[in-house]
Design a protein around this motif. Sequence first.
Motif, PDB file in Angstrom:
ATOM      1  N   UNK A  19      39.018  24.270  42.347  1.00 46.76           N
ATOM      2  CA  UNK A  19      37.811  25.091  42.515  1.00 46.76           C
ATOM      3  C   UNK A  19      36.785  24.782  41.435  1.00 46.76           C
ATOM      4  N   UNK A  20      37.260  24.480  40.229  1.00 48.04           N
ATOM      5  CA  UNK A  20      36.346  24.232  39.115  1.00 48.04           C
ATOM      6  C   UNK A  20      35.467  23.007  39.354  1.00 48.04           C
ATOM      7  N   UNK A  21      35.952  22.061  40.166  1.00 48.57           N
ATOM      8  CA  UNK A  21      35.211  20.815  40.398  1.00 48.57           C
ATOM      9  C   UNK A  21      34.634  20.730  41.807  1.00 48.57           C
ATOM     10  N   UNK A  22      34.692  21.833  42.553  1.00 48.28           N
ATOM     11  CA  UNK A  22      34.244  21.832  43.937  1.00 48.28           C
ATOM     12  C   UNK A  22      32.723  21.921  44.034  1.00 48.28           C
ATOM     13  N   UNK A  23      32.142  21.161  44.959  1.00 53.47           N
ATOM     14  CA  UNK A  23      30.698  21.173  45.167  1.00 53.47           C
ATOM     15  C   UNK A  23      30.260  22.366  46.001  1.00 53.47           C
ATOM     16  N   UNK A  24      28.935  22.587  46.135  1.00 51.79           N
ATOM     17  CA  UNK A  24      28.406  23.765  46.838  1.00 51.79           C
ATOM     18  C   UNK A  24      28.867  23.892  48.287  1.00 51.79           C
ATOM     19  N   UNK A  25      28.896  22.788  49.029  1.00 52.20           N
ATOM     20  CA  UNK A  25      29.276  22.856  50.443  1.00 52.20           C
ATOM     21  C   UNK A  25      30.738  23.267  50.604  1.00 52.20           C
ATOM     22  N   UNK A  26      31.624  22.639  49.812  1.00 48.88           N
ATOM     23  CA  UNK A  26      33.035  23.002  49.864  1.00 48.88           C
ATOM     24  C   UNK A  26      33.260  24.423  49.376  1.00 48.88           C
TER      25      UNK A  26
ATOM     26  N   UNK B 275      31.291  26.962  49.601  1.00 53.18           N
ATOM     27  CA  UNK B 275      30.913  27.924  50.638  1.00 53.18           C
ATOM     28  C   UNK B 275      32.052  28.114  51.631  1.00 53.18           C
ATOM     29  N   UNK B 276      32.728  27.034  51.981  1.00 51.25           N
ATOM     30  CA  UNK B 276      33.873  27.144  52.880  1.00 51.25           C
ATOM     31  C   UNK B 276      35.022  27.908  52.223  1.00 51.25           C
ATOM     32  N   UNK B 277      35.229  27.657  50.931  1.00 53.79           N
ATOM     33  CA  UNK B 277      36.314  28.327  50.217  1.00 53.79           C
ATOM     34  C   UNK B 277      36.074  29.819  50.062  1.00 53.79           C
ATOM     35  N   UNK B 278      34.832  30.253  50.176  1.00 55.77           N
ATOM     36  CA  UNK B 278      34.531  31.681  50.087  1.00 55.77           C
ATOM     37  C   UNK B 278      35.289  32.475  51.148  1.00 55.77           C
ATOM     38  N   UNK B 279      35.630  31.821  52.251  1.00 58.48           N
ATOM     39  CA  UNK B 279      36.414  32.513  53.285  1.00 58.48           C
ATOM     40  C   UNK B 279      37.828  32.820  52.793  1.00 58.48           C
ATOM     41  N   UNK B 280      38.307  32.017  51.872  1.00 56.63           N
ATOM     42  CA  UNK B 280      39.672  32.182  51.369  1.00 56.63           C
ATOM     43  C   UNK B 280      39.782  33.135  50.196  1.00 56.63           C
ATOM     44  N   UNK B 281      38.685  33.372  49.476  1.00 57.27           N
ATOM     45  CA  UNK B 281      38.762  34.182  48.262  1.00 57.27           C
ATOM     46  C   UNK B 281      37.551  35.087  48.162  1.00 57.27           C
ATOM     47  N   UNK B 282      37.805  36.356  47.865  1.00 56.46           N
ATOM     48  CA  UNK B 282      36.743  37.350  47.789  1.00 56.46           C
ATOM     49  C   UNK B 282      36.971  38.236  46.566  1.00 56.46           C
ATOM     50  N   UNK B 283      36.017  39.141  46.316  1.00 56.68           N
ATOM     51  CA  UNK B 283      36.095  40.009  45.146  1.00 56.68           C
ATOM     52  C   UNK B 283      35.715  41.432  45.535  1.00 56.68           C
ATOM     53  N   UNK B 284      36.406  42.398  44.931  1.00 58.85           N
ATOM     54  CA  UNK B 284      36.041  43.809  45.026  1.00 58.85           C
ATOM     55  C   UNK B 284      35.470  44.189  43.666  1.00 58.85           C
TER      56      UNK B 284
END
Length: 346
Positions: free
Chosen positions: A94-101, A103-112
């Motif tokens: 995640x630390x080296x992931x670009x903006x497009x990837x 955005x896709x990863x946002x489906x896998x991880x969220x915050x309260x």
Amino acid sequence: MTSNDNILLKVKDLRTYFPVRKGFLQKVVAQVKAVDGVNLFISGGETLGLVGESGCGKTTLGRSIIRLQKPTSGSIHFRSKRLSQNGEEEVIDIAATGPAQLKMLRRDMQIIFQDPYSSLDSRMTISEIVGEPLKVQKVAKGADRQARVVDLLKAVGLDSGHLKRYPHEFSGGQRQRIGIARALALNPGFIVADEAVSALDVSIQAQVINLLQDLQEQFGLTYLFIAHDLSVVKHISSRVAVMYLGKIVELAETSELFNQPKHPYTEALMSAVPVPNPEFVQQRIALKGDVPSPVSPPSGCYFHPRCRYAKDHCSVAEPELRDLGNKHFVSCHFAQELSLQGVKAS
């Protein structure tokens, strides 16, 4: 303890620094070391509790893990199906992931978020707030989106009659339920709960904690549960990590940590926990001095200026986070020699 094959997230040597600027040219003169070399892992389906004093870096760590805050260095390896080409799980840094990837990863991880008042847009209806992730990610639209929003509200104890209302029409506990529904919208596997109950009344805290546990079982969720209330952490967590001045100083299963703390800082935190027994007199350990500045932390062990067991060696050499057995990790030179007393698990 879950096997290594089930590790969902692995953080290695993570650092998040904030520059301190001065002068007309805003020259960087120092760094605030909010997260300073953190190593930990979270297994699928578990709840890792993260505790520590205010300002120790808990929230920054949680935000860095899901890239709401870009880390300065280190790696965050996350197991995901979202970016895989063949449908199998793939480990992504995640630390080296670009903006497009990302955005896709946002489906896998969220915050309260901690504050259920400021985390909801006062100009949007509940239908718009909960449905916004579905709209941004283009997952559903029209009637399908509306049906999904209704299902999410039901899952958190609300109903379709709340769809057209605005956040100011709800209580604090109801607002936090709306925040939880929004976090669940994209069916994530990993959720950071950042002080998710600290702004609520005690009776409402219990309801929200029970809701989080029910949702975890229903949707197979994995939590990083950030809090300062040890009794809440003890109730919900599978394992607990103790953080001090940007570093993890102790990490163990919940019962192990509460019954046998091995770091002096953990011992001091435990001594402040009220024990529901009028005949038991808890010996309070008062730490001397204030928490050092993360701009210029002490040499050697960061905790040594406040530690009642500190020796000369502690001010010179920084201790490693090492396994003392039974997957109990401690960052203390003399952890095996000390005999500390925790709060007995009830």
